[in-house]
Design a protein around this motif. Structure first.
Motif, mmCIF file in Angstrom:
data_model
loop_
_atom_site.group_PDB
_atom_site.id
_atom_site.type_symbol
_atom_site.label_atom_id
_atom_site.label_comp_id
_atom_site.label_asym_id
_atom_site.label_seq_id
_atom_site.Cartn_x
_atom_site.Cartn_y
_atom_site.Cartn_z
ATOM 1 N N ARG A 292 0.864 -1.190 0.000
ATOM 2 C CA ARG A 292 0.000 0.000 0.000
ATOM 3 C C ARG A 292 0.895 1.233 0.000
ATOM 4 O O ARG A 292 2.026 1.198 0.520
ATOM 5 N N PHE A 293 0.350 2.292 -0.592
ATOM 6 C CA PHE A 293 1.110 3.546 -0.679
ATOM 7 C C PHE A 293 1.205 4.185 0.697
ATOM 8 O O PHE A 293 0.219 4.276 1.429
ATOM 9 N N GLY A 294 2.436 4.667 1.033
ATOM 10 C CA GLY A 294 2.650 5.277 2.339
ATOM 11 C C GLY A 294 2.654 6.786 2.299
ATOM 12 O O GLY A 294 1.717 7.444 2.775
ATOM 13 N N SER A 295 3.655 7.352 1.687
ATOM 14 C CA SER A 295 3.766 8.822 1.680
ATOM 15 C C SER A 295 4.642 9.253 0.512
ATOM 16 O O SER A 295 5.362 8.450 -0.082
ATOM 17 N N LEU A 296 4.574 10.583 0.244
ATOM 18 C CA LEU A 296 5.399 11.192 -0.804
ATOM 19 C C LEU A 296 5.907 12.519 -0.276
ATOM 20 O O LEU A 296 5.131 13.412 0.061
ATOM 21 N N ASP A 297 7.226 12.638 -0.147
ATOM 22 C CA ASP A 297 7.855 13.881 0.310
ATOM 23 C C ASP A 297 8.756 14.408 -0.809
ATOM 24 O O ASP A 297 9.570 13.654 -1.363
ATOM 25 N N THR A 298 8.594 15.704 -1.083
ATOM 26 C CA THR A 298 9.408 16.320 -2.132
ATOM 27 C C THR A 298 10.351 17.327 -1.503
ATOM 28 O O THR A 298 10.051 17.949 -0.473
ATOM 29 N N GLY A 299 11.511 17.529 -2.118
ATOM 30 C CA GLY A 299 12.503 18.469 -1.621
ATOM 31 C C GLY A 299 13.398 18.925 -2.743
ATOM 32 O O GLY A 299 13.170 18.641 -3.934
ATOM 33 N N ASP A 300 14.462 19.656 -2.360
ATOM 34 C CA ASP A 300 15.390 20.156 -3.365
ATOM 35 C C ASP A 300 16.163 19.042 -4.054
ATOM 36 O O ASP A 300 16.533 19.148 -5.228
ATOM 37 N N ASP A 301 16.442 17.956 -3.318
ATOM 38 C CA ASP A 301 17.232 16.848 -3.883
ATOM 39 C C ASP A 301 16.369 15.858 -4.648
ATOM 40 O O ASP A 301 16.877 14.876 -5.169
#
Length: 338
Positions: A292-301
């Protein structure tokens, strides 16, 4: 059974060995008889009787005493013949005897006993004094070794018969050895006397019905009460009841305890999360037991995507990471399983 396996089977090897052995034995004895100068040199009467060349067995007069050399030669011939004719019997015994209860001493007895019997019979045949002495010695000796199988007793009886025949008439001893081995091998190959299939089926059906009856709780408890509990004291019954109660509680706890499901986190780093999800998620069902899908975090890298997964029993963590890297090769930066 294929032709190659049939040729290499133990039974086939023993049969071929016995046939060749008897053929060599008979041909060798025949050639030896023709090559000996028995026409120029008269043969002793003891050897003529041993080879069946004298008078009929029922018409033979009482045996006369022999000189030492003639007696020694006659005993040597009889003992050698007894040993040679007993060797194929030992081979057949090794083949047909079940491994359970097998004794090496019985195999050695089948070769040694005829040799001893033939020598002793020839000694007492030509000496009345030795005959009476032997009777006293045999009465004093006790054999303490017991035979586990009735077939062993038959083989020992045959060994004694071969020893007796070797001391009286060698052709008879040869027929005894060949005839018994042929009969024993034929019965072993055909499995003669085994339980018929119909009888086995009825026995198995009765056992199955009895097992079904005992599997019912009421029948099982009644049988336990009749055969076990009735003879127990009050203290034993109380202890058994306490143990049964504890066992029932433990079984309930084991039955009601849910299976532990281990979930792990698959963490992926990528520069294009949309493309990675489009490529990877259709394949995750092939790589994992459940996900199951957990999370998505976006950043500069870049972006970090997390999935909650359950591994398959046959798939290890390293194998899963290898499959994930292969599926999202162009979009995936790094992958780890925590």
């Amino acid at each position: 059974m294929t032709a190659g396996s049939w040729r290499s089977a133990p039974g086939t090897r023993v049969v071929v060995r016995c046939v060749l052995y008897y053929a060599v034995l008979v041909i060798g004895a025949t050639l030896g008889w023709h090559l000996l100068p028995h026409e120029a040199t008269p043969m002793p009467a003891s050897l003529e009787a041993l080879l069946g060349l004298g008078a009929d067995l029922g018409e033979q007069p009482a045996a006369a005493a022999l000189d030492e050399i003639t007696l020694a030669v006659t005993v040597a011939v009889a003992m050698s013949a007894a040993a040679l004719l007993s060797l194929p019997v030992a081979w057949v015994y090794l083949l047909t005897r079940a491994k359970r209860g097998y004794q090496q001493s019985v195999v050695q007895l089948l070769v040694v006993l005829p040799t001893v019997v033939s020598g002793v019979v020839l000694l007492v045949k030509y000496s009345v004094a030795l005959a009476f002495s032997l009777a006293g010695i045999v009465a004093a000796v006790r054999f303490r070794n017991s035979l586990d199988d009735s077939k062993d007793a038959v083989y020992v009886f045959l060994a004694t018969a071969i020893g007796l025949a070797s001391a009286v008439n060698l052709p008879v001893a040869t027929v005894l050895s060949i005839g018994f081995n042929a009969l024993a091998l034929a019965m072993w190959y055909t499995d003669f006397g085994s339980s018929p299939m119909e009888l086995d089926g009825r026995i198995a059906e009765r056992k199955l019905q009895r097992a079904k009856q005992l599997s019912r709780t009421g029948t099982f408890v009644a049988r336990m009460d009749e055969e076990v509990l009735r003879n127990m004291s009050n203290e034993q019954l109380e202890g058994l009841a306490e143990r049964a109660w504890r066992r029932a509680k433990a079984n309930n706890m084991t039955t009601e305890m849910p299976a532990v499901v281990v979930e792990r986190t698959l963490r992926l780093q990528t520069a294009d999360p949309t493309a990675l999800r489009r490529v990877l998620e259709p394949r995750l069902s092939e790589f994992t037991r459940q996900w199951r899908f957990g999370s998505l975090d976006t950043g500069d890298d870049g972006a970090v995507i997390e999935y909650r997964i359950q591994l398959r029993k046959k798939t290890g963590p390293d194998e899963l990471l290898t499959l994930v890297r292969a599926a999202g090769a162009s979009q995936l930066t790094s992958a780890e399983l925590v």
